[in-house]
Write a protein that holds these residues in place. Structure first.
Motif, mmCIF file in Angstrom:
data_model
loop_
_atom_site.group_PDB
_atom_site.id
_atom_site.type_symbol
_atom_site.label_atom_id
_atom_site.label_comp_id
_atom_site.label_asym_id
_atom_site.label_seq_id
_atom_site.Cartn_x
_atom_site.Cartn_y
_atom_site.Cartn_z
ATOM 1 N N PRO A 31 -86.483 -87.610 8.018
ATOM 2 C CA PRO A 31 -86.862 -86.347 8.651
ATOM 3 C C PRO A 31 -88.315 -86.307 9.090
ATOM 4 C CG PRO A 31 -86.590 -86.068 6.281
ATOM 5 C CD PRO A 31 -86.075 -87.421 6.605
ATOM 6 N N GLY A 32 -89.182 -87.050 8.396
ATOM 7 C CA GLY A 32 -90.590 -87.004 8.741
ATOM 8 C C GLY A 32 -90.870 -87.464 10.148
ATOM 9 N N LEU A 33 -90.171 -88.530 10.593
ATOM 10 C CA LEU A 33 -90.393 -89.084 11.922
ATOM 11 C C LEU A 33 -90.015 -88.079 13.002
ATOM 12 C CD1 LEU A 33 -91.174 -91.506 13.657
ATOM 13 C CD2 LEU A 33 -88.825 -92.337 13.455
ATOM 14 N N ALA A 34 -88.855 -87.444 12.843
ATOM 15 C CA ALA A 34 -88.415 -86.462 13.830
ATOM 16 C C ALA A 34 -89.339 -85.247 13.863
ATOM 17 C CB ALA A 34 -86.979 -86.028 13.515
ATOM 18 N N GLN A 35 -89.883 -84.888 12.701
ATOM 19 C CA GLN A 35 -90.729 -83.696 12.630
ATOM 20 C C GLN A 35 -92.101 -83.926 13.256
ATOM 21 O OE1 GLN A 35 -90.707 -82.666 8.483
ATOM 22 N NE2 GLN A 35 -88.578 -81.959 8.503
ATOM 23 N N THR A 36 -92.598 -85.155 13.235
ATOM 24 C CA THR A 36 -93.910 -85.444 13.824
ATOM 25 C C THR A 36 -93.818 -85.801 15.299
ATOM 26 O OG1 THR A 36 -93.752 -87.764 13.135
ATOM 27 C CG2 THR A 36 -94.829 -86.236 11.621
ATOM 28 N N TYR A 37 -92.612 -85.944 15.809
ATOM 29 C CA TYR A 37 -92.390 -86.245 17.227
ATOM 30 C C TYR A 37 -92.372 -84.949 18.022
ATOM 31 C CZ TYR A 37 -89.752 -87.364 21.462
ATOM 32 O OH TYR A 37 -89.347 -87.488 22.771
ATOM 33 N N PRO A 38 -92.945 -84.900 19.220
ATOM 34 C CA PRO A 38 -93.662 -85.974 19.920
ATOM 35 C C PRO A 38 -95.152 -85.996 19.569
ATOM 36 C CG PRO A 38 -93.388 -84.094 21.376
ATOM 37 C CD PRO A 38 -92.723 -83.728 20.076
ATOM 38 N N ALA A 39 -95.728 -87.168 19.684
ATOM 39 C CA ALA A 39 -97.152 -87.320 19.387
ATOM 40 C C ALA A 39 -98.009 -87.089 20.624
ATOM 41 C CB ALA A 39 -97.415 -88.719 18.827
ATOM 42 N N ARG A 40 -97.384 -87.139 21.801
ATOM 43 C CA ARG A 40 -98.118 -86.935 23.054
ATOM 44 C C ARG A 40 -97.125 -86.423 24.106
ATOM 45 N NH1 ARG A 40 -97.176 -92.430 22.480
ATOM 46 N NH2 ARG A 40 -96.139 -93.461 24.246
ATOM 47 N N ASN A 41 -97.591 -86.287 25.332
ATOM 48 C CA ASN A 41 -96.728 -85.795 26.399
ATOM 49 C C ASN A 41 -95.558 -86.743 26.653
ATOM 50 O OD1 ASN A 41 -98.483 -83.664 26.682
ATOM 51 N ND2 ASN A 41 -99.517 -84.498 28.491
ATOM 52 N N ILE A 42 -94.459 -86.172 27.128
ATOM 53 C CA ILE A 42 -93.239 -86.927 27.414
ATOM 54 C C ILE A 42 -93.071 -87.044 28.930
ATOM 55 C CG2 ILE A 42 -90.707 -86.897 27.222
ATOM 56 C CD1 ILE A 42 -91.096 -85.320 24.603
ATOM 57 N N THR A 43 -92.571 -88.187 29.387
ATOM 58 C CA THR A 43 -92.303 -88.389 30.808
ATOM 59 C C THR A 43 -90.804 -88.537 31.043
ATOM 60 O OG1 THR A 43 -94.427 -89.498 31.170
ATOM 61 C CG2 THR A 43 -92.711 -89.863 32.819
ATOM 62 N N PHE A 44 -90.269 -87.693 31.917
ATOM 63 C CA PHE A 44 -88.900 -87.829 32.402
ATOM 64 C C PHE A 44 -88.960 -88.633 33.692
ATOM 65 C CE2 PHE A 44 -86.533 -83.822 30.644
ATOM 66 C CZ PHE A 44 -86.550 -84.388 29.373
ATOM 67 N N VAL A 45 -88.268 -89.751 33.747
ATOM 68 C CA VAL A 45 -88.271 -90.596 34.944
ATOM 69 C C VAL A 45 -86.953 -90.416 35.692
ATOM 70 C CG1 VAL A 45 -88.504 -92.938 35.839
ATOM 71 C CG2 VAL A 45 -89.757 -92.261 33.769
ATOM 72 N N VAL A 46 -87.058 -90.022 36.962
ATOM 73 C CA VAL A 46 -85.901 -89.826 37.835
ATOM 74 C C VAL A 46 -85.897 -90.936 38.874
ATOM 75 C CG1 VAL A 46 -84.747 -88.265 39.453
ATOM 76 C CG2 VAL A 46 -85.992 -87.332 37.483
ATOM 77 N N GLY A 47 -84.761 -91.579 39.082
ATOM 78 C CA GLY A 47 -84.693 -92.737 39.964
ATOM 79 C C GLY A 47 -84.524 -92.447 41.436
ATOM 80 N N TYR A 48 -84.796 -91.222 41.851
ATOM 81 C CA TYR A 48 -84.608 -90.827 43.242
ATOM 82 C C TYR A 48 -85.732 -89.880 43.650
ATOM 83 C CZ TYR A 48 -80.034 -92.656 42.056
ATOM 84 O OH TYR A 48 -79.035 -93.465 41.600
ATOM 85 N N ALA A 49 -85.871 -89.676 44.946
ATOM 86 C CA ALA A 49 -86.924 -88.799 45.451
ATOM 87 C C ALA A 49 -86.685 -87.360 44.993
ATOM 88 C CB ALA A 49 -86.966 -88.867 46.979
ATOM 89 N N ALA A 50 -87.739 -86.577 44.990
ATOM 90 C CA ALA A 50 -87.641 -85.174 44.586
ATOM 91 C C ALA A 50 -86.675 -84.419 45.488
ATOM 92 C CB ALA A 50 -89.019 -84.531 44.633
ATOM 93 N N GLY A 51 -85.978 -83.446 44.915
ATOM 94 C CA GLY A 51 -85.090 -82.598 45.697
ATOM 95 C C GLY A 51 -83.618 -82.835 45.463
ATOM 96 N N GLY A 52 -83.270 -83.934 44.788
ATOM 97 C CA GLY A 52 -81.873 -84.227 44.516
ATOM 98 C C GLY A 52 -81.375 -83.496 43.279
ATOM 99 N N THR A 53 -80.086 -83.645 43.003
ATOM 100 C CA THR A 53 -79.481 -82.951 41.871
ATOM 101 C C THR A 53 -80.102 -83.373 40.543
ATOM 102 O OG1 THR A 53 -77.379 -82.688 43.042
ATOM 103 C CG2 THR A 53 -77.313 -82.550 40.641
ATOM 104 N N GLY A 54 -80.288 -84.680 40.355
ATOM 105 C CA GLY A 54 -80.901 -85.161 39.120
ATOM 106 C C GLY A 54 -82.301 -84.620 38.935
#
Length: 335
Positions: A31-54
């Motif tokens: 439980p300790g690991l999950a509770q200390t997460y996240p340690a910094r900002n998170i990046t969501f990576v999308v494999g397509y240009a902006a404006g699509g459904t994803g």
């Protein structure tokens, strides 16, 4: 014949109780690991240009996840190779839960069966976290086009010496499968024009530079409502709740079995601790059922079906097997 990707939902739901219990036990392991997460900002990576459904779904979830985790969640678009550039980048990222792929059908379930020399393996390099949404594809055309029905569009393709062009979000994507299946079923003269995502494809539909496009409904509906595009049909087996008066392709051209949809899910680099994957799954699922998010997605035609990690893993495996069969049956190859 392309199967309905939602056909396995009931089975997956029945697995829910045991699977969720298993996921809960995994989360208790450290439980300790999950509770200390996240340690910094998170990046969501999308494999397509902006404006699509994803991209739309990624940004909706990112905003809410930032609030629940207390760290910024940034959406980064890395378009190219039908989502492959983003997928390979995340596969090589540090497996600590701070770089997440917002993956779609193509880079996870289709590319491995169509593209040679992939520098990532979805099964070995990525870990399923959570299903975001399943959406029908809407066959859209420019608002000023003379075609108001799919039958008229097909007739136009057959009567024109050069035929008509159809855009896709990239070679090997669900929109590509849908376009080729329409071409096969109607024996029409249709030319494939691949783009690096739904955004550029939709822009060229708006500009009248391409004749039609099977777009994820959430990305297309604003322009349909404004009259800048016409929605002629949906690619799913059943009509969409967000456009109940619009026929399915199967209805419009009498093509039983025409059923292709797009799904979006969240994936972590292989090796990410199970505690973090479980935490993200729980947080994302909570977001998806929040009234404002669920209403927004449903109004745009998305099917929201939260799944546990194990359920989503089964779903992804089933989808990959399905598209392997479809690719073999149709002979479709990426360009």
């Amino acid at each position: 014949m392309i199967g309905n990707i939602s056909s396995g939902f009931e089975t997956l739901r029945k697995l829910g109780g045991a699977v969720l219990l298993s996921a809960g036990l995994v989360g208790l392991a450290s439980p300790g690991l999950a509770q200390t997460y996240p340690a910094r900002n998170i990046t969501f990576v999308v494999g397509y240009a902006a404006g699509g459904t994803g991209d739309v779904i990624a940004r909706l979830v990112a905003q809410k996840l930032s609030e629940s985790l207390g760290k910024s969640v940034v959406v980064e678009n890395r378009a190219g190779a039908s989502g492959g550039i983003a997928a390979s980048g995340v596969a090589r990222a540090e497996p600590d839960g701070h770089t997440i792929l917002v993956g779609q059908s193509a880079e996870i379930a289709i590319n491995p069966h169509l593209l040679k020399g992939l520098n990532y393996n979805p099964d070995k390099d990525l870990m399923p976290i959570s299903l975001g949404a399943v959406v029908p594809l809407g066959l859209v055309v420019p608002g000023k086009t003379p075609y108001s029905t799919l039958a008229e569009l097909v007739a136009g393709a057959k009567s024109s010496q050069k035929g008509l062009s159809y855009a896709t979000a990239g070679a090997g994507t669900p929109s590509h499968f849908a376009g080729e299946l329409l071409k096969l079923k109607t024996q029409s003269n249709l030319t494939h024009v691949p783009y690096k995502g739904a955004g550029p494809a939709l822009n060229d539909i708006l500009g009248g530079h391409v004749d039609m496009y099977f777009s994820g409904l959430p990305a297309a509906m604003p322009n349909v409502r404004s009259g800048n595009m016409k929605l002629l049909a949906v690619s799913s087996e059943k009509r969409s709740a967000s456009a109940p008066d619009v026929p399915t392709v199967a209805e419009a051209i009498n093509a039983p079995g025409f059923d292709i949809t797009l799904w979006i899910g969240f994936f972590a680099p292989r090796g990410t601790p199970n505690e973090i994957v479980t935490r993200l799954n729980e947080e994302i699922n909570k977001i998806l059922v929040q009234p404002d998010i669920k209403e927004r997605l449903l109004s745009e035609g998305a099917d929201v079906t939260p799944m546990s990690v194990e359920q989503f893993s089964i779903f992804v495996k089933t989808e990959s097997e399905k598209y392997a069969q479809v690719a073999k049956q149709t002979g479709l190859k990426a360009e």
